[in-house]
Design a protein around this motif. Structure first.
Motif, PDB file in Angstrom:
ATOM      1  N   UNK A 123       0.744  -1.325   0.112  1.00  0.00           N
ATOM      2  CA  UNK A 123       0.108   0.083   0.033  1.00  0.00           C
ATOM      3  C   UNK A 123       1.044   1.485   0.116  1.00  0.00           C
ATOM      4  N   UNK A 124       2.122   1.102   0.763  1.00  0.00           N
ATOM      5  CA  UNK A 124       2.872   2.338   0.726  1.00  0.00           C
ATOM      6  C   UNK A 124       3.367   2.486  -0.535  1.00  0.00           C
ATOM      7  N   UNK A 125       3.876   1.637  -1.119  1.00  0.00           N
ATOM      8  CA  UNK A 125       4.492   1.599  -2.640  1.00  0.00           C
ATOM      9  C   UNK A 125       3.484   2.329  -3.579  1.00  0.00           C
ATOM     10  N   UNK A 126       2.269   1.606  -3.414  1.00  0.00           N
ATOM     11  CA  UNK A 126       1.271   2.283  -4.470  1.00  0.00           C
ATOM     12  C   UNK A 126       1.036   3.756  -4.232  1.00  0.00           C
ATOM     13  N   UNK A 127       1.114   4.215  -2.751  1.00  0.00           N
ATOM     14  CA  UNK A 127       0.651   5.606  -2.738  1.00  0.00           C
ATOM     15  C   UNK A 127       2.084   6.304  -3.269  1.00  0.00           C
ATOM     16  N   UNK A 128       3.253   5.937  -2.775  1.00  0.00           N
ATOM     17  CA  UNK A 128       4.082   6.679  -3.342  1.00  0.00           C
ATOM     18  C   UNK A 128       4.375   6.947  -4.650  1.00  0.00           C
ATOM     19  N   UNK A 129       4.004   5.865  -5.534  1.00  0.00           N
ATOM     20  CA  UNK A 129       4.187   5.828  -7.119  1.00  0.00           C
ATOM     21  C   UNK A 129       2.941   6.663  -7.668  1.00  0.00           C
ATOM     22  N   UNK A 130       1.711   6.611  -7.080  1.00  0.00           N
ATOM     23  CA  UNK A 130       0.716   7.423  -7.384  1.00  0.00           C
ATOM     24  C   UNK A 130       0.821   8.999  -7.296  1.00  0.00           C
ATOM     25  N   UNK A 131       1.596   9.199  -6.166  1.00  0.00           N
ATOM     26  CA  UNK A 131       1.717  10.401  -5.706  1.00  0.00           C
ATOM     27  C   UNK A 131       2.940  11.315  -6.713  1.00  0.00           C
ATOM     28  N   UNK A 132       3.682  10.312  -7.286  1.00  0.00           N
ATOM     29  CA  UNK A 132       4.745  10.873  -8.261  1.00  0.00           C
ATOM     30  C   UNK A 132       4.363  11.812  -9.306  1.00  0.00           C
ATOM     31  N   UNK A 133       3.335  11.596 -10.018  1.00  0.00           N
ATOM     32  CA  UNK A 133       3.021  12.726 -11.020  1.00  0.00           C
ATOM     33  C   UNK A 133       2.743  14.073 -10.553  1.00  0.00           C
ATOM     34  N   UNK A 134       2.318  14.098  -9.323  1.00  0.00           N
ATOM     35  CA  UNK A 134       1.821  15.549  -8.938  1.00  0.00           C
ATOM     36  C   UNK A 134       3.010  16.287  -8.973  1.00  0.00           C
ATOM     37  N   UNK A 135       4.311  15.863  -8.836  1.00  0.00           N
ATOM     38  CA  UNK A 135       5.421  16.907  -8.760  1.00  0.00           C
ATOM     39  C   UNK A 135       6.142  16.947 -10.120  1.00  0.00           C
ATOM     40  N   UNK A 136       5.678  16.431 -11.251  1.00  0.00           N
ATOM     41  CA  UNK A 136       6.246  16.673 -12.456  1.00  0.00           C
ATOM     42  C   UNK A 136       5.535  17.908 -13.020  1.00  0.00           C
ATOM     43  N   UNK A 137       6.510  18.746 -13.471  1.00  0.00           N
ATOM     44  CA  UNK A 137       6.048  20.231 -13.940  1.00  0.00           C
ATOM     45  C   UNK A 137       5.027  20.045 -15.120  1.00  0.00           C
ATOM     46  N   UNK A 138       4.012  21.081 -15.332  1.00  0.00           N
ATOM     47  CA  UNK A 138       3.098  21.329 -16.473  1.00  0.00           C
ATOM     48  C   UNK A 138       3.747  21.151 -17.741  1.00  0.00           C
ATOM     49  N   UNK A 139       4.978  21.885 -17.631  1.00  0.00           N
ATOM     50  CA  UNK A 139       5.691  22.069 -19.162  1.00  0.00           C
ATOM     51  C   UNK A 139       6.036  20.693 -19.358  1.00  0.00           C
ATOM     52  N   UNK A 140       6.530  19.916 -18.681  1.00  0.00           N
ATOM     53  CA  UNK A 140       7.081  18.385 -18.870  1.00  0.00           C
ATOM     54  C   UNK A 140       5.831  17.696 -19.252  1.00  0.00           C
ATOM     55  N   UNK A 141       4.738  17.911 -18.510  1.00  0.00           N
ATOM     56  CA  UNK A 141       3.516  16.873 -18.772  1.00  0.00           C
ATOM     57  C   UNK A 141       2.924  17.291 -20.247  1.00  0.00           C
ATOM     58  N   UNK A 142       3.035  18.531 -20.547  1.00  0.00           N
ATOM     59  CA  UNK A 142       2.445  19.063 -21.664  1.00  0.00           C
ATOM     60  C   UNK A 142       3.251  18.525 -22.957  1.00  0.00           C
ATOM     61  N   UNK A 143       4.845  18.734 -22.589  1.00  0.00           N
ATOM     62  CA  UNK A 143       5.738  18.384 -23.643  1.00  0.00           C
ATOM     63  C   UNK A 143       5.556  16.854 -23.925  1.00  0.00           C
ATOM     64  N   UNK A 144       5.371  16.237 -22.882  1.00  0.00           N
ATOM     65  CA  UNK A 144       5.070  14.413 -22.945  1.00  0.00           C
ATOM     66  C   UNK A 144       4.027  14.170 -23.875  1.00  0.00           C
ATOM     67  N   UNK A 145       2.744  14.994 -23.463  1.00  0.00           N
ATOM     68  CA  UNK A 145       1.437  14.808 -24.139  1.00  0.00           C
ATOM     69  C   UNK A 145       1.864  15.154 -25.785  1.00  0.00           C
TER      70      UNK A 145
END
Lengths: 316, 293
Positions: A123-145
């Motif tokens: 459960x801790x691993x799932x939480x850590x992994x699912x929280x991760x994208x929150x810290x990626x910047x919008x510029x990177x997210x949109x660049x990836x998209x």
């Protein structure tokens, strides 16, 4: 209602001037400390609020805010009369309401599932992994998209397998909302679940035992213990979320949209950005922004009032 | 007491574990793709289909080009400057503001607090803010970005909640002993509210690291661009070709692909690396910031 504390009872009776002098003498150092903070709020928030009067003026940079001539509601009328009014309004409402439908329910479902995991470590691993994208910047997210949704992108590949046409998906107006919402859910689902997980861990364990004795299986427990247990949190957050229905941030929109998708992607805030900062149409865009700010405030304030009435919680 | 687990529950557990595993793959796949592609040869990235789970023709070429680029370097420098100076200003102003809001017996506490909180509900808008900053002559300077982000009222409320949880008797007894506001704030409240201060510092730091918008409207000189703005140029406006001088057209195109991924890694790794260690602080912030029951 208010009961003055004993120390202020005597002070309250004295005239204003005396109280003022006493307060200044006692707290002058505190006021000196707070001065830079007040200066910040004045410069960054209140001077612009005053500057918003250019919404009612024919603003020209040469004449300045005060020197420009008044024009009444001309800027507002121009906006309400243009095609952009209904287009940006509908786009704003569509994106934000779909954002509420998916972006709001996904974290609840995720929290319920994580809560059902028996292994704490997993459960801790799932939480850590699912929280991760929150810290990626919008510029990177949109660049990836823009990369993944390109004609030969990964997401396009998957969609082609599902029977869609191969094309650059970010250039198709109809797909914009889906891409926007899906990436938003991807980025915020984990982070949003934190609050529900906390609410779930606060549920009295005797309720589960009672449910088990009554023969409730896990599904029944979710339905009759978990969900009622987090209902107050859900309602509060939903009301507050409803308060922001008229505000779709411009940052992600202006990173993602392009002239081809504008008819479905342009929201009020991105319209303000484009008219004001790219086309330097200051008075007009300020009027549009002011219209949005006022509607926004009405929604936020009423959402807070409803929330406070219902369960005594609000933003302030 | 051990309760017998029925087969439906076993099935549910199984399904749940698998479902969460798939979810983690969905969360991680784009990140794995980026990291692996950054170590791959540009031409191979262009030719490959689907997510890259392993470097293709392992190479550091993209990183060499990315680090050799002066804009990445100046971007890093600007972002570090904004991060360090900005965070210092954030911490000082936010703690002072939060301290002010928790004081009792201060005549103008109410109106000044209202002045601060009102800004959470209403704003003059983007354009007047732009004109104001331009008006005071900060246009074109990183200080414009630092000034606009000097205080987040939301973080200040979190800090106030942190201060509120400290017993008032501590502050009162210190005041009786003759401690001034600065002394109370720095010797008593801040040490005791350290976890909350850590939370808001992290919030501010991540915010500075990831922010690009105000820099994009206030800073015109590409040499002063923060990292995210440099990144936008490379990822979304496709400026990666300028990094590949002296290469032929098709090579440029291919090398640009690798560079894209390398710069994403360079710009995102610092945050993702520190995050797991500081997770509990971030999570704590959500709890404090959430509406109180």
């Amino acid at each position: 209602m208010r009961t003055p504390k004993t120390s202020t009872v005597t002070a309250a009776k004295k005239p204003f001037k005396e109280r003022f002098l006493r307060d200044m003498k006692k707290n002058y150092s505190l006021y000196l400390l707070i001065l830079p903070v007040i200066a910040f709020y004045v410069i960054v928030h209140y001077v612009p609020m005053y500057g918003a009067i250019i919404a009612f003026k024919n603003y020209s940079p040469a004449k300045g805010i005060l020197g420009s001539a008044w024009c009444g509601l001309k800027n507002f009328k121009e906006f309400f009369g243009s095609v952009y009014f209904s287009r940006t309004l509908i786009n704003t409402l569509r994106i934000s309401s779909l954002g509420i439908v998916f972006g709001f329910t996904a974290p609840i479902v995720l929290a319920l599932f994580i809560n059902e995991l028996r292994s704490r470590a997993y459960s801790r691993i799932v939480q850590t992994v699912t929280y991760l994208p929150h810290f990626i910047s919008l510029v990177v997210i949109c660049g990836l998209l823009s990369d993944f949704c390109a004609t030969d992108g990964v997401i396009t590949d998957i969609c082609v397998k599902l029977g869609m046409e191969r094309q650059n998906m970010l250039r198709v107006p109809e797909y914009f909302t889906s891409i926007y919402i899906a990436s938003d859910v991807w980025q915020t689902v984990g982070w949003g679940s934190i609050i529900y997980l906390a609410a779930l861990s606060g549920i009295d364990s005797s309720l589960y035992e009672a449910a088990k004795i009554d023969g409730a299986n896990r599904w029944k427990q979710i339905l009759h213990v978990d969900i009622p247990g987090i209902m107050p949190t859900i309602i509060t957050l939903l009301i507050l979320k409803m308060g922001s229905i008229m505000s779709v941030g411009y940052e992600k929109i202006i990173l993602l949209y392009n002239p081809l998708t504008m008819e479905k992607a342009d929201v009020i805030s991105s319209f303000v950005y484009r008219k004001g900062l790219l086309e330097a149409n200051y008075g007009y865009s300020t009027a549009v922004g002011l219209f949005n700010s006022v509607i926004n405030m009405m929604f936020v304030v009423s959402a807070n009032m409803i929330s406070r009435k219902l369960n005594g919680t609000s933003l302030w | 007491m051990k309760i017998k687990v029925s087969w439906q529950q076993r099935l549910f557990n199984c399904f749940n574990v698998i479902f969460m595993f798939l979810l983690m793959i969905v969360m991680l796949a784009p990140m794995i793709h980026v990291v692996m592609a950054s170590f791959s040869e540009g031409q191979e990235i262009l030719n490959s289909k689907g997510i890259i789970f392993w470097p293709k023709n392992f190479t550091f070429e993209a990183y060499k080009r990315a680090f050799g680029n002066s804009q990445i370097f100046t971007g890093y420098r600007t972002t570090m400057f904004i991060l360090i100076v900005g965070c210092s200003i954030n911490i000082v102003l936010t703690t002072i503001g939060a301290y002010f809001m928790t004081r009792k017996d201060v005549m103008f506490k109410k109106p000044i607090s209202m002045l601060m909180i009102f800004t959470m509900f209403f704003s003059g808008g983007l354009i007047p803010l732009y004109l104001t900053i331009k008006g005071i002559g900060l246009n074109g300077s990183v200080w414009a970005v630092i000034l606009v982000g000097a205080i987040s009222t939301y973080n200040m409320i979190i800090m106030r909640t942190g201060f509120d949880s400290i017993p008032g008797s501590l502050v009162e007894s210190a005041a009786i002993d003759g401690a001034g506001h600065l002394k109370i704030l720095f010797s008593i409240l801040i040490p005791l509210a350290m976890p909350t201060l850590a939370v808001i510092t992290l919030y501010y730091a991540v915010g500075h690291w990831n922010s690009w918008f105000y820099a994009s409207i206030f800073i015109d000189d590409p040499k002063k661009y923060p990292l995210q703005l440099v990144l936008r140029g490379i990822l979304l406006i496709n400026e990666s070709s300028y990094m590949t001088e002296g290469a032929s057209d098709s090579e440029v195109w291919a090398a640009g692909e690798g560079i894209k991924y390398a710069v994403i890694v360079i710009a995102t790794l610092p945050v993702l690396c520190i995050y797991p260690f500081l997770q509990k602080y971030f999570v704590k912030g959500v709890m404090i910031g959430a509406v109180k029951e």
